[in-house]
Design a protein around this motif. Structure first.
Motif, PDB file in Angstrom:
ATOM      1  N   PHE A 175      -3.675 -38.932 -27.383  1.00 32.36           N
ATOM      2  CA  PHE A 175      -2.228 -39.099 -27.339  1.00 32.36           C
ATOM      3  C   PHE A 175      -1.829 -40.526 -27.697  1.00 32.36           C
ATOM      4  O   PHE A 175      -2.511 -41.481 -27.335  1.00 32.36           O
ATOM      5  CB  PHE A 175      -1.685 -38.770 -25.948  1.00 32.36           C
ATOM      6  CG  PHE A 175      -2.009 -37.380 -25.487  1.00 32.36           C
ATOM      7  CD1 PHE A 175      -1.353 -36.288 -26.028  1.00 32.36           C
ATOM      8  CD2 PHE A 175      -2.981 -37.162 -24.521  1.00 32.36           C
ATOM      9  CE1 PHE A 175      -1.651 -35.002 -25.606  1.00 32.36           C
ATOM     10  CE2 PHE A 175      -3.275 -35.884 -24.091  1.00 32.36           C
ATOM     11  CZ  PHE A 175      -2.618 -34.793 -24.639  1.00 32.36           C
ATOM     12  N   ARG A 176      -0.705 -40.645 -28.373  1.00 30.58           N
ATOM     13  CA  ARG A 176      -0.231 -41.970 -28.769  1.00 30.58           C
ATOM     14  C   ARG A 176       0.176 -42.820 -27.572  1.00 30.58           C
ATOM     15  O   ARG A 176       0.182 -44.047 -27.649  1.00 30.58           O
ATOM     16  CB  ARG A 176       0.936 -41.837 -29.742  1.00 30.58           C
ATOM     17  CG  ARG A 176       2.186 -41.184 -29.175  1.00 30.58           C
ATOM     18  CD  ARG A 176       3.324 -41.212 -30.168  1.00 30.58           C
ATOM     19  NE  ARG A 176       4.563 -40.714 -29.633  1.00 30.58           N
ATOM     20  CZ  ARG A 176       5.075 -39.523 -29.887  1.00 30.58           C
ATOM     21  NH1 ARG A 176       4.403 -38.694 -30.672  1.00 30.58           N
ATOM     22  NH2 ARG A 176       6.238 -39.164 -29.377  1.00 30.58           N
ATOM     23  N   ASP A 177       0.539 -42.171 -26.459  1.00 30.24           N
ATOM     24  CA  ASP A 177       0.923 -42.897 -25.259  1.00 30.24           C
ATOM     25  C   ASP A 177      -0.089 -42.722 -24.132  1.00 30.24           C
ATOM     26  O   ASP A 177       0.186 -43.062 -22.982  1.00 30.24           O
ATOM     27  CB  ASP A 177       2.304 -42.439 -24.781  1.00 30.24           C
ATOM     28  CG  ASP A 177       2.410 -40.928 -24.630  1.00 30.24           C
ATOM     29  OD1 ASP A 177       1.444 -40.234 -25.002  1.00 30.24           O
ATOM     30  OD2 ASP A 177       3.448 -40.440 -24.152  1.00 30.24           O
ATOM     31  N   SER A 650       2.291 -36.621 -28.048  1.00 27.52           N
ATOM     32  CA  SER A 650       2.677 -37.466 -26.920  1.00 27.52           C
ATOM     33  C   SER A 650       2.240 -36.808 -25.615  1.00 27.52           C
ATOM     34  O   SER A 650       2.511 -35.626 -25.386  1.00 27.52           O
ATOM     35  CB  SER A 650       4.189 -37.690 -26.915  1.00 27.52           C
ATOM     36  OG  SER A 650       4.618 -38.256 -25.700  1.00 27.52           O
ATOM     37  N   GLU A 652       3.327 -37.621 -22.573  1.00 28.13           N
ATOM     38  CA  GLU A 652       4.494 -37.390 -21.738  1.00 28.13           C
ATOM     39  C   GLU A 652       5.227 -36.124 -22.169  1.00 28.13           C
ATOM     40  O   GLU A 652       5.673 -35.335 -21.334  1.00 28.13           O
ATOM     41  CB  GLU A 652       5.439 -38.604 -21.806  1.00 28.13           C
ATOM     42  CG  GLU A 652       4.884 -39.864 -21.176  1.00 28.13           C
ATOM     43  CD  GLU A 652       4.663 -39.714 -19.686  1.00 28.13           C
ATOM     44  OE1 GLU A 652       5.370 -38.903 -19.068  1.00 28.13           O
ATOM     45  OE2 GLU A 652       3.777 -40.379 -19.133  1.00 28.13           O
ATOM     46  N   ARG A 752      12.627 -36.178 -29.190  1.00 27.54           N
ATOM     47  CA  ARG A 752      11.668 -35.160 -28.826  1.00 27.54           C
ATOM     48  C   ARG A 752      12.392 -34.029 -28.127  1.00 27.54           C
ATOM     49  O   ARG A 752      13.538 -34.159 -27.714  1.00 27.54           O
ATOM     50  CB  ARG A 752      10.603 -35.717 -27.874  1.00 27.54           C
ATOM     51  CG  ARG A 752      11.174 -36.299 -26.599  1.00 27.54           C
ATOM     52  CD  ARG A 752      10.058 -36.783 -25.713  1.00 27.54           C
ATOM     53  NE  ARG A 752      10.538 -37.585 -24.622  1.00 27.54           N
ATOM     54  CZ  ARG A 752      11.067 -37.106 -23.514  1.00 27.54           C
ATOM     55  NH1 ARG A 752      11.226 -35.829 -23.378  1.00 27.54           N
ATOM     56  NH2 ARG A 752      11.449 -37.916 -22.541  1.00 27.54           N
ATOM     57  N   LYS A 822      12.604 -42.856 -19.571  1.00 24.84           N
ATOM     58  CA  LYS A 822      12.280 -41.708 -20.416  1.00 24.84           C
ATOM     59  C   LYS A 822      13.571 -41.048 -20.899  1.00 24.84           C
ATOM     60  O   LYS A 822      14.448 -40.729 -20.107  1.00 24.84           O
ATOM     61  CB  LYS A 822      11.432 -40.694 -19.642  1.00 24.84           C
ATOM     62  CG  LYS A 822      10.109 -41.253 -19.168  1.00 24.84           C
ATOM     63  CD  LYS A 822       9.337 -40.212 -18.376  1.00 24.84           C
ATOM     64  CE  LYS A 822       8.035 -40.791 -17.843  1.00 24.84           C
ATOM     65  NZ  LYS A 822       7.281 -39.800 -17.036  1.00 24.84           N
ATOM     66  N   ASP A 861      11.539 -42.354 -27.036  1.00 31.61           N
ATOM     67  CA  ASP A 861      10.934 -41.485 -26.021  1.00 31.61           C
ATOM     68  C   ASP A 861      10.738 -42.186 -24.680  1.00 31.61           C
ATOM     69  O   ASP A 861      11.300 -41.788 -23.666  1.00 31.61           O
ATOM     70  CB  ASP A 861       9.572 -40.973 -26.514  1.00 31.61           C
ATOM     71  CG  ASP A 861       9.728 -39.941 -27.614  1.00 31.61           C
ATOM     72  OD1 ASP A 861      10.845 -39.441 -27.770  1.00 31.61           O
ATOM     73  OD2 ASP A 861       8.739 -39.661 -28.301  1.00 31.61           O
TER      74      ASP A 861
END
Length: 1033
Positions: A175-177, A650, A652, A752, A822, A861
């Motif tokens: 995941f990018r986060d 992502s 999240e 998103r 968020k 995001d």
């Protein structure tokens, strides 16, 4: 001694770093293998031995077992990626990510790769945002993991275990986060940003670099030409009798409770240290450095240790506030040729780092590693050398060395064992110099250079020495002569005991005598040569980079050599890095490493997330100029007609989607049960009514009475149907079947898809904490009551004639917080203006970046920033909040300064941006014309109470930017209001939750203003989580 981090392009800096630089002892061992030998044949044999050793090492690296382990590691990482995708139902299309072969994970055997047991992929592992590999993987194994992660498209970083200093492990994620959840990673990122702000001496404009360099090298060359000047009359002497039994066994080891050492961590303490050294100049000065060495072009000094011959010790934290720029004050001490500087293997890191960072040149050096080579001591590392000379507590030294030699010395605070290790590195150096000078003198008086076949030459040498003493009429009864047969002599490198001259020799040597000692002068001369190993600031030849050569070799073997566009891109990126480094006046390696550029060209990412798959941590200069680099990469991809870069999932978003689905499934089950029960009740009631009607018709009462009873039954049945309908409708409303406040999910505005009505939740922020309000004639009596109505039309624009006071926050919110924001969604609540007309009006707050200052990119995001609220006054530090929030939203440092003084004017604030860094703003003026706040108490089911704080702020923003007409700035006005709900977390005072609603209003100059003059035309929702990052005083 020097910290070495295993680095790859992944920016492992607490982190594993890489390695072209050796530690002092590693460099010493390497150089020792090529030290000159007396006999050519011996030298040739040693070269052949080293050559065979290198071949063996190379063959081990490419052995079948090593290749098999690497292939297993590739399968392991690929399996992890596949299973995470399946577990979270990620639908990103990636080539070569699915394998039809049976997985080696299916067995119950432990997963052993490179001798380390790797974690199995059970549900708990797949549920996490990242995978932590064990710390038992060594630096070479970690580099292979980094390389495979680049190849497979995994985010990866090396970090230090916060619970065990010097213990490092790898974290990776699909995941990018995902890596944001790694413990301590933000602390490390902040420390790295601090390092990037430290300017090396060779890049400073306020010093005369060329003049100082010429003067320093001139002093060094003077002693290179005449090394005898390094020995000082009346100071340097060797007494073989008095020193015969001396060693390190009686030297007191350093301890934490010692009072003779000073910790230098402030500008004032450094100035006092320099004054002490200048007022009481030592005769000998031992020194050592601890550095962060990620590569040949990315190094920085972290710690300097000093020890004097009169017992003083100084540990200088050069990274402490105010210390870095003052370290150059030590330059006169190091340049004083009357003070002998003692170090161990200083040419690898110490000499170039002192010159590069502080402009310090070392004059008159004694390098103990050079003396160890001449004495043919087998183990020449400092700890081994101390053990050779009788150090009793060598186990402690070796333990500290194994733990902290490769630690991340840039991390703060430094632990007590780390400081103790730093003191060990200088504590014995001065005594070692004396002992090694003694042994060098004894070496010249033995038959070390003679073999058994040279007995006649040895006898002749003895006769010459005897004749020399007879000519000088030295009395045989004086103590100036001694038979060297009884003086302890060290073993040579073949393990044979060195023979002692049985003749008569001098026992006391003054400086004039020592200058005639060839072995000692060889050591001194070699030491002075090392003083010229100053930093080389010439640009690196990127075509000779080791990573490039390795990648080029692999590409050639695989038939995938770089295209002309890639080779041109490599040249362009090297030039671009030099230009950025020159602009910021830093070393090119602190923009990015050459290894990083190689991987950028290899994979050619076109987004920040793609770049972070190669190197998770990006330097400030790189972040600021990232668009320039990506533009070059996109052009290269276009030339080769490559397909667009894939999307990055992502964590999240996956988690929220899963939680939303789970909640929806639960609600659907609950409502299905309620609907069934209501339907059953309605059917039962209908049957009862029909039965009662039949009884009435069959009864003996009059017809009029029957008609009246039947009419009552019909009314009752209709009421029952109405109740059933209302029950079903209410269940549909609460389950989301009937929209209450519709939340738009379209991709062109929202970043998103948000699985759940976050905006609906935001309006309910305090509904459970306040009673259902009664509508007053003038409106709702409190902010909490207004928010509890869940009606955006109530969030009308506020106009006050009197300026409001500054917002004061309650005690439970005071302190410093790390806030995670968020994005929840948006809403167009206006019933008068069609949505199609609103979306074409770019002047509406939030439709352009920086149109809402605190939410500069409203649809981003996840954003993290810092809030600081004064513990005494309860006032917010708006400078910190706005600077960190805007920079985090935009993704780069954009704010130069925030001008705000709550005492002078709490309702006026100015934000100044760096020039040419933002598209829409150069300066923003904020005017507050209304504030409301309310503190509520909520009683939980268990009887506990928690506090809820709601507050609002109405803002008029004027944004100044570059206009289309030269000389006329662009000026845009926007109006909006923020509504915060902050909730105290029971049993966790260090965590806050809540939400933020931002209502955007039309500007009076907007053509649509009179259609909706006071009500919001757009509302944005954000979910808040805050973690305390400071402690109670």
């Amino acid at each position: 001694m020097k910290s070495k981090t295993d680095s790859t392009g992944s920016s492992e800096g607490s982190v594993d770093a890489t390695t072209s630089d050796q530690t002092d002892e590693d460099a010493a061992s390497r150089t020792s293998s090529t030290s000159p030998e007396p006999q050519p044949e011996k030298k040739k044999r040693k070269r052949k031995k080293n050559k065979n050793k290198k071949k063996k090492k190379k063959s081990d690296h490419s052995s079948p077992s090593s290749i098999r382990e690497k292939n297993l590691l590739r399968l392991y990482l690929q399996e992890y990626k596949n299973r995470v995708y399946d577990h979270h139902k990620v639908t990103v299309e990636i080539s070569n990510t699915r394998s039809h072969q049976p997985s080696f994970m299916d067995s119950d055997e432990p997963i052993l790769i490179f001798g380390s047991e790797l974690p199995r992929f059970d549900a708990s592992i797949l549920e996490e945002a990242f995978l932590a590999l064990p710390s038992t993987l060594d630096s070479r194994n970690r580099r292979q993991v980094h390389s495979l992660c680049d190849e497979l498209g995994l985010f990866h970083v090396g970090v230090e275990n916060p619970t065990s200093s010097g213990d490092r492990y790898l974290a990776l994620s699909v995941f990018r986060d995902g890596l944001r959840h790694v413990p301590g990673i933000e602390t490390y990122a902040m420390s790295q940003k601090k390092l990037e702000k430290l300017q090396p001496w060779i890049k400073r404009d306020d010093v005369q670099r060329e003049q100082v360099t010429n003067l320093g090298t001139e002093l060094i060359y003077e002693l290179i030409d005449q090394p005898g000047k390094c020995l000082r009359d009346e100071i340097d002497q060797v007494d073989l009798i008095g020193m015969a039994d001396e060693n390190l066994s009686n030297t007191t080891p350093p301890k934490a409770q010692d009072s003779n050492w000073k910790w230098i961590e402030s500008k004032e303490s450094l100035e006092q240290c320099i004054l002490d050294l200048e007022a009481n100049k030592p005769r000998e000065l031992a020194f050592d450095l601890e550095c962060l060495c990620k590569s040949k072009i990315q190094q920085i000094t972290c710690l300097i240790q000093l020890a004097t011959d009169d017992g003083r010790e100084y540990i200088i934290d050069v990274l402490a506030d105010g210390v870095w720029d003052g370290v150059s004050g030590l330059a006169p001490i190091f340049a004083d040729k009357r003070i002998v500087k003692v170090g161990h293997g200083v040419d690898g890191v110490d000499v170039p780092s002192l010159h590069r960072d502080f402009g310090i040149f070392i004059v008159n050096l004694f390098d103990t590693i050079e003396a160890a080579r001449v004495l043919n001591i087998k183990e020449i590392g400092l700890a081994s050398l101390c053990a050779h000379y009788g150090l009793r507590n060598c186990e402690t030294y070796n333990s500290l060395k194994d733990t902290y030699q490769r630690a991340d010395w840039a991390q703060r605070p430094l632990t007590e064992p780390m400081l103790l290790y730093g003191r060990y590195d200088v504590h014995y150096l001065l005594q070692l110099r004396k002992l090694m000078m003694r042994d060098l003198v004894k070496l010249s008086g033995t038959s070390h250079h003679a073999t058994n076949s040279q007995g006649s030459e040895t006898d002749a040498l003895r006769d010459l020495i005897r004749a020399f003493h007879e000519e000088d009429e030295i009395d045989d009864g004086e103590e100036s002569c001694v038979n060297l047969d009884n003086v302890p002599i060290d073993n040579d490198d073949q393990g044979h005991e060195k023979e002692a001259c049985s003749g008569i020799a001098l026992t006391s040597f003054q400086a004039k005598d020592l200058r005639m000692n060839l072995d000692l002068m060889q050591v001194i001369s070699s030491s002075q040569d090392k003083c010229l190993s100053i930093w080389n600031d010439r640009p690196e030849n990127h075509w000779k980079n080791a990573t490039y050569l390795d990648v080029s070799k692999q590409n050639t073997m695989g038939g995938k050599e770089w295209s002309p566009a890639q080779r041109h891109l490599y040249d362009q990126l090297a030039e671009w890095r030099e230009a950025v480094a020159s602009k910021f006046r830093i070393l090119p390696g602190f923009v990015c490493e050459t290894d990083f550029l190689v991987k950028i060209v290899q994979y050619r990412p076109t987004s920040k997330f793609g770049v972070q798959q190669i190197s998770y941590f990006l330097s400030l200069p790189l972040e600021e100029h990232l668009d320039e680099m990506l533009q070059l990469v996109r052009k290269s991809r276009d030339e080769d007609r490559l397909s667009p870069e894939i999307a990055f999932p992502s964590f999240e978003a996956c988690r929220i989607k899963k939680d939303s689905k789970k909640s929806q499934d639960v609600n659907n089950g609950r409502h299905t049960w309620l609907y069934s029960m209501a339907l059953l009740a309605a059917v039962t009631a209908t049957a009862v009514l029909v039965k009662m009607r039949r009884r009435i018709l069959c009864s003996n009462v009059s017809a009029a009475t029957q008609r009246k009873s039947i009419t009552n039954l019909v009314v009752t049945r209709r009421c029952g149907r109405l109740v059933l309908f209302l029950s079903v409708f209410s269940m549909g409303l609460t389950s989301g079947l009937v929209p209450n406040l519709k939340l738009d999910q379209e991709k062109e505005i929202s970043r998103r898809t948000f699985g759940g009505s976050a905006l609906h939740t935001a309006f309910l922020g305090s509904v459970s904490a306040v009673p259902s309000p009664a509508r007053a004639a003038s409106g709702y009596s409190s902010l909490a009551e207004k928010l509890s109505q869940k009606d955006p039309a109530l969030l009308t624009n506020s106009v006050f004639n009197l300026p409001p006071p500054a917002q004061v926050y309650p005690p439970f919110m005071r302190g410093m917080w790390n806030v995670t924001l968020k994005y929840g969604g948006y809403l167009f609540p206006s019933t008068k203006i069609p949505r199609e007309r609103l979306t074409t009006d770019i002047q509406i707050p939030g439709f352009q970046k920086c149109s809402i200052a605190a939410l500069s990119d409203v649809g981003k995001d996840v954003v993290e920033y810092t809030i600081r609220i004064d513990r005494e006054t309860g006032l917010e530090d708006r400078n910190t909040t706005l600077t960190t929030s805007i920079n985090s939203h935009l993704g780069y440092p954009a704010v130069q300064q925030v001008l705000y003084n709550s005492k002078v004017n709490p309702n006026r604030l100015s934000i100044v941006f760096y020039e040419y860094r933002t598209t829409n703003a150069e300066r923003i003026e904020l005017f507050c014309n209304g504030r409301e706040s309310e503190l509520l108490q909520r009683t939980e089911a268990n009887g506990a109470t928690r506090q809820i704080f709601v507050c609002s702020e109405y803002i008029r923003q004027v944004t100044f930017g570059t206009g289309s007409t030269v000389g006329i700035p662009r000026q845009v006005g926007t109006n909006y209001a923020h509504f915060w709900t902050w909730k105290e977390t029971p049993n966790d005072p260090d965590t806050l939750t809540g939400n933020l609603l931002t209502a955007g209003y039309l500007d009076p100059q907007d053509a649509l203003f009179f259609e909706e003059p006071s009500k919001p035309v757009t509302v944005y929702s954000h979910i808040i989580t805050a973690k305390r990052i400071d402690s109670e005083e």
